[in-house]
Design a protein around this motif. Structure first.
Motif, PDB file in Angstrom:
ATOM      1  N   ALA A 112       1.953 -10.171   7.441  1.00  0.00           N
ATOM      2  CA  ALA A 112       1.884 -10.272   5.977  1.00  0.00           C
ATOM      3  C   ALA A 112       0.733  -9.426   5.432  1.00  0.00           C
ATOM      4  O   ALA A 112       0.872  -8.749   4.403  1.00  0.00           O
ATOM      5  CB  ALA A 112       1.723 -11.728   5.551  1.00  0.00           C
ATOM      6  N   CYS A 113      -0.418  -9.472   6.109  1.00  0.00           N
ATOM      7  CA  CYS A 113      -1.565  -8.664   5.667  1.00  0.00           C
ATOM      8  C   CYS A 113      -1.235  -7.171   5.760  1.00  0.00           C
ATOM      9  O   CYS A 113      -1.555  -6.394   4.845  1.00  0.00           O
ATOM     10  CB  CYS A 113      -2.790  -8.971   6.515  1.00  0.00           C
ATOM     11  SG  CYS A 113      -3.500 -10.600   6.178  1.00  0.00           S
ATOM     12  N   ASP A 114      -0.593  -6.778   6.829  1.00  0.00           N
ATOM     13  CA  ASP A 114      -0.263  -5.364   7.011  1.00  0.00           C
ATOM     14  C   ASP A 114       0.705  -4.870   5.940  1.00  0.00           C
ATOM     15  O   ASP A 114       0.556  -3.775   5.394  1.00  0.00           O
ATOM     16  CB  ASP A 114       0.345  -5.132   8.403  1.00  0.00           C
ATOM     17  CG  ASP A 114      -0.687  -5.346   9.506  1.00  0.00           C
ATOM     18  OD1 ASP A 114      -1.905  -5.376   9.192  1.00  0.00           O
ATOM     19  OD2 ASP A 114      -0.284  -5.504  10.674  1.00  0.00           O
ATOM     20  N   LEU A 115       1.710  -5.697   5.612  1.00  0.00           N
ATOM     21  CA  LEU A 115       2.695  -5.309   4.595  1.00  0.00           C
ATOM     22  C   LEU A 115       2.033  -5.161   3.224  1.00  0.00           C
ATOM     23  O   LEU A 115       2.292  -4.202   2.493  1.00  0.00           O
ATOM     24  CB  LEU A 115       3.816  -6.348   4.510  1.00  0.00           C
ATOM     25  CG  LEU A 115       4.793  -6.366   5.687  1.00  0.00           C
ATOM     26  CD1 LEU A 115       5.632  -7.653   5.659  1.00  0.00           C
ATOM     27  CD2 LEU A 115       5.696  -5.130   5.647  1.00  0.00           C
ATOM     28  N   ALA A 116       1.171  -6.111   2.873  1.00  0.00           N
ATOM     29  CA  ALA A 116       0.500  -6.061   1.573  1.00  0.00           C
ATOM     30  C   ALA A 116      -0.380  -4.810   1.489  1.00  0.00           C
ATOM     31  O   ALA A 116      -0.395  -4.103   0.478  1.00  0.00           O
ATOM     32  CB  ALA A 116      -0.342  -7.323   1.363  1.00  0.00           C
ATOM     33  N   ARG A 117      -1.090  -4.525   2.573  1.00  0.00           N
ATOM     34  CA  ARG A 117      -1.971  -3.346   2.572  1.00  0.00           C
ATOM     35  C   ARG A 117      -1.167  -2.051   2.480  1.00  0.00           C
ATOM     36  O   ARG A 117      -1.507  -1.143   1.706  1.00  0.00           O
ATOM     37  CB  ARG A 117      -2.833  -3.341   3.848  1.00  0.00           C
ATOM     38  CG  ARG A 117      -3.712  -2.123   4.021  1.00  0.00           C
ATOM     39  CD  ARG A 117      -4.736  -1.944   2.888  1.00  0.00           C
ATOM     40  NE  ARG A 117      -5.755  -2.984   2.902  1.00  0.00           N
ATOM     41  CZ  ARG A 117      -6.541  -3.272   1.857  1.00  0.00           C
ATOM     42  NH1 ARG A 117      -6.412  -2.607   0.705  1.00  0.00           N
ATOM     43  NH2 ARG A 117      -7.435  -4.229   1.938  1.00  0.00           N
ATOM     44  N   GLU A 118      -0.074  -1.991   3.243  1.00  0.00           N
ATOM     45  CA  GLU A 118       0.756  -0.786   3.233  1.00  0.00           C
ATOM     46  C   GLU A 118       1.207  -0.445   1.817  1.00  0.00           C
ATOM     47  O   GLU A 118       1.079   0.693   1.364  1.00  0.00           O
ATOM     48  CB  GLU A 118       1.983  -0.995   4.137  1.00  0.00           C
ATOM     49  CG  GLU A 118       2.971   0.169   4.103  1.00  0.00           C
ATOM     50  CD  GLU A 118       4.267  -0.140   4.864  1.00  0.00           C
ATOM     51  OE1 GLU A 118       4.323  -1.165   5.574  1.00  0.00           O
ATOM     52  OE2 GLU A 118       5.233   0.643   4.717  1.00  0.00           O
ATOM     53  N   VAL A 119       1.694  -1.435   1.103  1.00  0.00           N
ATOM     54  CA  VAL A 119       2.213  -1.172  -0.244  1.00  0.00           C
ATOM     55  C   VAL A 119       1.066  -0.985  -1.236  1.00  0.00           C
ATOM     56  O   VAL A 119       1.132  -0.122  -2.119  1.00  0.00           O
ATOM     57  CB  VAL A 119       3.174  -2.282  -0.693  1.00  0.00           C
ATOM     58  CG1 VAL A 119       3.689  -2.007  -2.101  1.00  0.00           C
ATOM     59  CG2 VAL A 119       4.341  -2.393   0.288  1.00  0.00           C
ATOM     60  N   ALA A 120      -0.011  -1.753  -1.080  1.00  0.00           N
ATOM     61  CA  ALA A 120      -1.160  -1.589  -1.993  1.00  0.00           C
ATOM     62  C   ALA A 120      -1.649  -0.152  -1.951  1.00  0.00           C
ATOM     63  O   ALA A 120      -2.036   0.423  -2.975  1.00  0.00           O
ATOM     64  CB  ALA A 120      -2.277  -2.558  -1.611  1.00  0.00           C
ATOM     65  N   ASN A 121      -1.603   0.441  -0.782  1.00  0.00           N
ATOM     66  CA  ASN A 121      -2.064   1.823  -0.633  1.00  0.00           C
ATOM     67  C   ASN A 121      -1.162   2.842  -1.341  1.00  0.00           C
ATOM     68  O   ASN A 121      -1.565   3.977  -1.556  1.00  0.00           O
ATOM     69  CB  ASN A 121      -2.164   2.184   0.855  1.00  0.00           C
ATOM     70  CG  ASN A 121      -3.381   1.531   1.488  1.00  0.00           C
ATOM     71  OD1 ASN A 121      -4.241   0.979   0.790  1.00  0.00           O
ATOM     72  ND2 ASN A 121      -3.460   1.579   2.815  1.00  0.00           N
ATOM     73  N   GLU A 122       0.032   2.403  -1.672  1.00  0.00           N
ATOM     74  CA  GLU A 122       0.948   3.308  -2.377  1.00  0.00           C
ATOM     75  C   GLU A 122       0.635   3.396  -3.870  1.00  0.00           C
ATOM     76  O   GLU A 122       1.248   4.184  -4.594  1.00  0.00           O
ATOM     77  CB  GLU A 122       2.400   2.841  -2.209  1.00  0.00           C
ATOM     78  CG  GLU A 122       2.877   2.884  -0.751  1.00  0.00           C
ATOM     79  CD  GLU A 122       4.274   2.257  -0.568  1.00  0.00           C
ATOM     80  OE1 GLU A 122       4.906   1.892  -1.585  1.00  0.00           O
ATOM     81  OE2 GLU A 122       4.713   2.118   0.589  1.00  0.00           O
ATOM     82  N   GLY A 123      -0.298   2.563  -4.367  1.00  0.00           N
ATOM     83  CA  GLY A 123      -0.604   2.584  -5.797  1.00  0.00           C
ATOM     84  C   GLY A 123      -1.970   1.988  -6.069  1.00  0.00           C
ATOM     85  O   GLY A 123      -2.808   1.860  -5.172  1.00  0.00           O
ATOM     86  N   ASP A 124      -2.154   1.575  -7.307  1.00  0.00           N
ATOM     87  CA  ASP A 124      -3.465   1.087  -7.734  1.00  0.00           C
ATOM     88  C   ASP A 124      -3.576  -0.417  -7.556  1.00  0.00           C
ATOM     89  O   ASP A 124      -3.769  -1.167  -8.518  1.00  0.00           O
ATOM     90  CB  ASP A 124      -3.674   1.460  -9.207  1.00  0.00           C
ATOM     91  CG  ASP A 124      -5.052   1.020  -9.693  1.00  0.00           C
ATOM     92  OD1 ASP A 124      -5.996   1.022  -8.874  1.00  0.00           O
ATOM     93  OD2 ASP A 124      -5.162   0.659 -10.882  1.00  0.00           O
ATOM     94  N   ALA A 125      -3.446  -0.872  -6.321  1.00  0.00           N
ATOM     95  CA  ALA A 125      -3.428  -2.318  -6.113  1.00  0.00           C
ATOM     96  C   ALA A 125      -4.406  -2.761  -5.033  1.00  0.00           C
ATOM     97  O   ALA A 125      -4.712  -2.013  -4.095  1.00  0.00           O
ATOM     98  CB  ALA A 125      -2.021  -2.772  -5.750  1.00  0.00           C
ATOM     99  N   MET A 126      -4.879  -3.979  -5.183  1.00  0.00           N
ATOM    100  CA  MET A 126      -5.767  -4.613  -4.204  1.00  0.00           C
ATOM    101  C   MET A 126      -4.973  -5.640  -3.388  1.00  0.00           C
ATOM    102  O   MET A 126      -3.942  -6.133  -3.840  1.00  0.00           O
ATOM    103  CB  MET A 126      -6.894  -5.343  -4.941  1.00  0.00           C
ATOM    104  CG  MET A 126      -7.746  -4.422  -5.801  1.00  0.00           C
ATOM    105  SD  MET A 126      -8.768  -5.360  -7.001  1.00  0.00           S
ATOM    106  CE  MET A 126      -7.531  -5.689  -8.262  1.00  0.00           C
ATOM    107  N   VAL A 127      -5.493  -5.962  -2.204  1.00  0.00           N
ATOM    108  CA  VAL A 127      -4.865  -6.996  -1.384  1.00  0.00           C
ATOM    109  C   VAL A 127      -5.661  -8.282  -1.520  1.00  0.00           C
ATOM    110  O   VAL A 127      -6.890  -8.281  -1.408  1.00  0.00           O
ATOM    111  CB  VAL A 127      -4.812  -6.566   0.094  1.00  0.00           C
ATOM    112  CG1 VAL A 127      -4.298  -7.705   0.970  1.00  0.00           C
ATOM    113  CG2 VAL A 127      -3.930  -5.329   0.239  1.00  0.00           C
TER     114      VAL A 127
END
Lengths: 400, 400, 400, 400
Positions: A98-113
């Protein structure tokens, strides 16, 4: 979309007066997509079907979310186990995925985990502070290892347990949010929203607020009461709100769980995107700056929040390339009377019909939930098996 | 899930008495996810965001669908163009991408790929038969090249145009479905459902039925009328139905497009999963064997259809691993009064409240759609630009 | 008020193209005032409490009624007897008192007296034509003796029995009205409204129409079907309508008696005076000229009918001295925002709220009334005692 | 009916623990019967049509009322005059006729006559205490001359004016009731119900309570707050309640006058007789012993109150000879499925449908009433002419 790369801390953003948009609740959205089981509500999909979880993260990111909450709700080993699933993955595997998925997508835009912890069965079983805190500590270890950006202690019905969670999470040095699932009547021990907020801020929370259990306007009202309490006490904090996407005017203090429609008949209560505009504006006006959603939110709901606040934020979300402002896309419609709906006034005034002439507007919360005589039972509502509850049922019945 | 590999033709399945479950409508589902723009409703997402389209296919497959319809609605070059998007992809690219995505996911389970054509602006602009047929032929070329398993001519309001489509599709040698978007009052020229069906069967359709525009019970009723017409005429056919997932008791003959809530305020009308059980049973009882959905269907709606018919089909869909029968998953819930809802009787009897006390049950269809004097205008409702419609608007206004 | 004295026959009026306004139903109005018992619904009040019956006649006269129907519903000796009341008055006393009261008040204004007969238990007990006719004859004798102005055969569910009644009433030489309590589906044997009307006209009725059981718009629609039948058959007649003052969109063919709210929970369905304006206009437009009311009508409902048709009639009713046109009286109200409601547009557009958020818009007619298997029982629904019905109940239960 | 003759004072009855049942509101009931004009709401019918007023008194007496309130609402000469009617009768004639009618009918049973005064235009025009009191004094003179049994000061929105009225009425030596038309939020100056009650008792009122403006449950709740206030203050009083017969959950502090349906679209809100049972029981449980009704009450509503409390009172009202307990009269009905409704359980559980699928459950009170900026205007809402209000209207409009 705002430029990525310039990733600043949530507190830096809030201190600068920016609006941080949260995401929506994953368990309800993924239940409808076929990856979460209603009842246990556990997040094994993070490991079993990562493509489905990743896709939902992406949709919220496109819709304007600045926060990717790790899909780790109810993800402690004991919880996973007692939900009766013979799991193909360990709790650790699920949490790390779950942590890896959130980080992967957060890195695609302006988002924090954001990593999260929530209320425990142990607290309701009257376990001691140390034991409850050790549960939070074990969960925190994963989030620290995976280096999430900040922590959220959310979905607490008792402020005392939330305080313990905050105290544990603070040890990470990361910013900490504390969010209760209560309404204007206060926590289940009757502590008022204002007093709850003061206690959470004193425990170390940087951001306090409300999530789940009630509709947007009720949650905003409750956060307003929290804010007034904090200000009266001469303290400082930031505020967050992540409500349901269901209209719940007929809830009692336990929230939508006591509505007869929970969880499989809530459709007529789903908010429209225009309801979300009103919510976002009201939350902003009250002074809340971390604005997101919980159960019932779909990506288009978050997009509506982002569109309402586009002027304040300075940009539209990516998914607005597929959405005309206030229905402007309908100008392309082939039928002229549909084109006539491409305007704000039309949608703001619409009182949508249900098409259900045999259904009422409001239902009566279940008698179980509201019967005072069942207090014993309700205190034990998180007990881990029906076996354990049997004597309480007998007692409750006898008291009629 | 039924064993894959044993891929049989749709007619082999229906002739053997099997139930074929369709998928849900992609434009509404992907609009909520942020990939389709309401108004133009075009399918460029197949090329722009294949991961989102692939994921939705997968969810319907998991939910029990045996049919992956290519996401090619409104995907002719002229349509894409006049919708005003400066497209980053050609129509051919979009159509081919859509075929590839459908095939990729179909191969993951027991599903067939269906290509589709629908009503054309040309027909409503009074173009001749040859011209309209040549449009269908160009679309068919792609589906033949990509070797889809069968063809669906769907979303026709005039049976004559549907007959032309069927005649073209038959040249491919593939099985052909013909599905109109009409109600019990018949097509927009007043041809009754029974007569429409007879004409479609005579034109060569193997499967006839209804999709979109009306709620499930209305669509099933209309297909029943089609079936009675076919039988009266001494003909043979199979039957299909792919309705809305919205309650529309207050529609006029134009269907949900004329409801004031279309398309951004339909939430209170969304069917619950239990409404879907009733729909699936009624469709089955009427003798329909290709049962799917259209706008408003989410994967859990299709799963409910598959669960209702699990005994007849002999298996549950994959996504039922995340769903207890008739709410059985709630037996795991921590609150006893929620556990008490883990039974069929509870959900069948529930009349869900809307939580919207200021909203009515039924709304009045837009005056535009129902005004007889606007017949001229409505005949031209699919004209390709607003410019062309201007004189008609003037005429309509003058007639007030 | 129109000048009294110039008392012309109902046929003279109708032939001259005048509108004749009926009165409202006495049993419901007097039940609410405490003089009629719901269940038996018998009219002993005519003798027991003449002041109450006289007052209601006067109120309808003031409201614009041109017809005083004698309060003799269910007033045959056998009916009075089996309703279980130890009566202090004979049937004859009640009938004569009712005639005298109607005449007394009719003489105070421009009104005629109408005697009435309605469907008999004997018909449903399969008694022969002669026997049923002799019952009507005995009732007619009183009306002839008291010299009423015309006769109404009303509240028949089977056209055959109504024909017999008309044939008897014609022997008096007085004008005869025939009014069925059926809807657009026809009588309980399935004879269409058009065919019913033709048969009644051929039996000798001068005026045919509908009363009771359904709401105004449904009744008007049914009379329209009757009129079309009569005209198709090349016959001539006048038309009457006396509907309920309750909204009944959810009725089955048995009318409001099968609604769960009958008779003690109908309040939310009561028509407003503005609903009555629409009814009166629609009835007039359809060509109906004898326009009145039945159960649920209060004097202000009849006044609204008279006010809507004031231009056509050439005068306002007496009670309009206490009523401003379209709410004009509110111009006198002390609160400005109430004064702002003194206009037609406001009341025509108002969709009145029920203040009952836990109640639906429509209810499901009782299962008893709609269960096909209970046909035996329903054929005997007018049997005179519960004793007689017992075997049918057993049979009905056994068939489940 | 209880034995007449034994006419005891209202205080003797209440001190003995008896229940005193009031009557219903005359203006609404007589408006529907055609004798009162909505807007002015003046009581000239007492002189113009005494038979209609007498009949309504009789119906309430039969229904169980122990109190005949003189029909003298708004019957001061100045009020009658400014309502714009060229009156055929002087105020004195009307007042005296009303007293005579009430006495005549009271003498027919176990009822007392109550004279009444209510809020004055003069108070709202900021006239001084002496002037307002002199108005009450002039009205009292008639009641003393006609020797009514006790006095009611009712329908006051400001407790101060009610105190003045009580002080004047006390000079007569008769028992005095004081009844405000406020809700739980208190009077229009924000004085809480508890504080209002204390002030009224200190001014000399023997019985305090609430009438009009809100639905029964809201009024009972407000009286409960009054009672708690009185008891907290160590004082003693009796309590009364005379609410609307309309459901008003959506009212603001001004009550039903601000609902869009006031006064001509309130039908869907009318309480059923079963709603009245709940009201009567709740009022009794709270400790209220003078229980009656106001606008919207018809005789059958009062009968329902009397039937609910028949055990406590020891007898049924006269009109119950025409009413079976909890629908028992339906046992006589000819249709078996209607007979099945002859039981308490059926009617208690029924949630009556409105038959109005295009109407909402709740409406939004008029913007006029709720706009804060209109406070000036609202303070003057009882000003005696539209002329006087003109400058306020201008001011209000300018503030938009």
């Amino acid at each position: 979309m705002a430029p990525a790369g310039a990733k600043r801390n949530i507190l830096e953003r809030l201190d600068a007066g920016e609006i941080v948009i949260g995401d929506g609740g994953f368990v309800f959205a993924l239940e409808k997509r076929g990856y979460v089981k209603a009842g246990p509500w556990t997040p094994e999909a993070a490991a079993e079907h990562p493509e489905a979880v990743r896709q939902l993260h992406r949709e919220f990111l496109r819709a304007g979310s600045n926060v990717m909450q790790t899909f780790t709700f109810y993800a402690s080993d004991d919880k996973l186990e007692n939900r009766g699933n013979a799991q193909r993955f360990t709790g650790t595997q699920i949490n790390e995925a779950a942590c890896d998925l959130a980080r992967e997508v957060a890195n695609e835009g302006d988002a924090m985990v954001a990593g999260g912890v929530s209320q425990t069965p142990s607290y309701l079983s009257c376990k001691c502070e140390d034991e409850v805190k050790s549960i939070f500590k074990r969960q925190l270890d994963v989030f620290v290892k995976k280096n999430v950006d900040f922590m959220i202690a959310e979905y607490f019905e008792h402020v005392e347990e939330a305080e313990w969670a905050v105290q544990v999470l603070k040890t990470s040095g990361k910013p900490v949010c504390a969010s209760l699932c209560i309404g204007p009547d206060g926590d289940l021990n009757g502590v008022s929203p204002g007093d709850c907020a003061v206690r959470l801020v004193k425990a170390g929370a940087n951001i306090v607020g409300i999530n789940c259990h009630f509709d947007p306007m009720t949650c905003v009202k409750t956060v307003k009461m929290m804010k007034e309490g904090v200000e009266r006490a001469g303290l400082k904090a930031h505020y967050m709100v992540q409500p349901l996407a269901f209209h719940t005017p007929d809830c009692n203090c336990q929230g939508f769980i006591d509505l007869p429609e929970f969880p499989f008949g809530l459709e007529p209560r789903i908010l429209t995107r225009w309801d979300m505009h009103k919510y976002a504006r009201e939350a902003f006006n009250v002074g809340i700056r971390f604005i997101g959603g919980c159960c019932g939110f779909e990506p288009y709901h978050i997009r509506a929040v982002a569109e309402e606040l586009a002027t304040e934020r300075g940009y539209l979300p990516a998914a607005s390339e597929k959405h005309g402002n206030w229905g402007a896309g309908l100008e392309m419609h082939t039928k002229p009377w549909v084109r006539a709906r491409a305007r704000r006034d039309y949608w703001e005034k619409l009182k949508p019909a249900s098409g259900r002439p045999k259904c009422p507007s409001m239902s009566t919360p279940d008698s179980w939930g509201v019967t005072k005589g069942h207090a014993d039972l309700m205190q034990h509502k998180e007990a881990t098996s029906q076996e354990e509850l049997k004597p309480l049922f007998e007692k409750a019945k006898a008291s009629h």
